[in-house]
Write a protein that holds these residues in place. Sequence first.
Motif, PDB file in Angstrom:
ATOM      1  N   GLY A   1       0.402  -1.608   0.327  1.00 10.58           N
ATOM      2  CA  GLY A   1      -0.217   0.133   0.041  1.00 10.58           C
ATOM      3  C   GLY A   1       1.371   0.852   0.196  1.00 10.58           C
ATOM      4  O   GLY A   1       1.970   0.813  -0.068  1.00 10.58           O
ATOM      5  N   ASN A   2       0.209   2.268   0.208  1.00 12.25           N
ATOM      6  CA  ASN A   2       1.306   3.451   0.461  1.00 12.25           C
ATOM      7  C   ASN A   2       0.473   4.680   1.291  1.00 12.25           C
ATOM      8  O   ASN A   2      -1.096   4.231   1.491  1.00 12.25           O
ATOM      9  CB  ASN A   2       1.152   4.234  -0.677  1.00 12.25           C
ATOM     10  N   GLU A   3       0.537   5.036   1.638  1.00  8.70           N
ATOM     11  CA  GLU A   3       0.923   6.341   2.991  1.00  8.70           C
ATOM     12  C   GLU A   3       0.920   8.423   1.382  1.00  8.70           C
ATOM     13  O   GLU A   3       1.390   8.007   1.462  1.00  8.70           O
ATOM     14  CB  GLU A   3       1.036   6.572   4.206  1.00  8.70           C
ATOM     15  N   HIS A   4      -0.652   8.267   0.425  1.00  5.09           N
ATOM     16  CA  HIS A   4      -0.399   9.055   0.028  1.00  5.09           C
ATOM     17  C   HIS A   4      -0.784  10.369   0.302  1.00  5.09           C
ATOM     18  O   HIS A   4      -1.882  10.671   1.637  1.00  5.09           O
ATOM     19  CB  HIS A   4      -2.282   8.333  -1.259  1.00  5.09           C
ATOM     20  N   TYR A   5       0.210  11.686  -0.021  1.00  7.40           N
ATOM     21  CA  TYR A   5       0.244  13.115   0.550  1.00  7.40           C
ATOM     22  C   TYR A   5      -0.822  13.338  -0.444  1.00  7.40           C
ATOM     23  O   TYR A   5      -1.443  13.781  -1.515  1.00  7.40           O
ATOM     24  CB  TYR A   5       1.279  13.309   0.011  1.00  7.40           C
TER      25      TYR A   5
END
Length: 258
Positions: free
Chosen positions: A82-86
């Motif tokens: 996954g990602n932590e999208h800014y």
Amino acid sequence: MTSEFTDYHCHLLPALDDGAVDLKESLHMARTLSSFGFATVHCTPHLIRGGYENEPARVIRAVDIMQRRIDEEGIALRLVPGNEHYLDQYLPEFLPGALRVGASRYLLVEVPFRAGPELLHPMVQTFSSHGLAPLIAHPERCAAFDPAAGGGLRAALSLVLGREPELDLGDSEIVALKRLGCRFQGNLGSFAGYYGYEVRERALLFLRHGLYSCLGSDAHRGEHLWDMLVAGYAVVESVVGEQETRDLLRGIHLANGA
């Protein structure tokens, strides 16, 4: 604890962002999370244009490598890329092909800590046009969701004094966004007081009003991780009880769209 929980926000992958610095620390974190009761961990390194360029292919490769090492070590943990999208002007570029939260339509999104609410409604519209919805990370840490900001001096004083703010959350930004389809992930560390008193009080306020769909460790380091998990769990359980705490850690509400 039985291994049934899902960590929806974790910086376990080594040397990709400001999380685990090397493989040794990643394995230590993995053992701790597994011992606590997590069976699944969403590996969510930051994705920030010009900062952390962790695009999906890179994260998927890193997860594959890390999963093999975890399996070799006999750690019962399943990793999910996954990602932590800014949330910034570049985020729309990443939406096609973005790593979702498992098989859901949600993307984990970090709202800039000092951003105002003006960014949020356009974000929901943009996500919707791609068939997506935001899962907003740790809203208790974001100024855009500060319940005292729109409640005047009385609400601010109530928050400082540790009392429930006399505030109608039905008109608040966070409730409006939930009605529009956003979901919210709380940090166990927020409940444990790791980000300060005011963040803890906001987390408790949101918890009491049923605004969280799931929880996460947001773990960046192995040091003190066990203590943070245990303390955060105890606080959540003291407010909503054992079953609801487990449901939040299993992501039951997120799976049901609630």
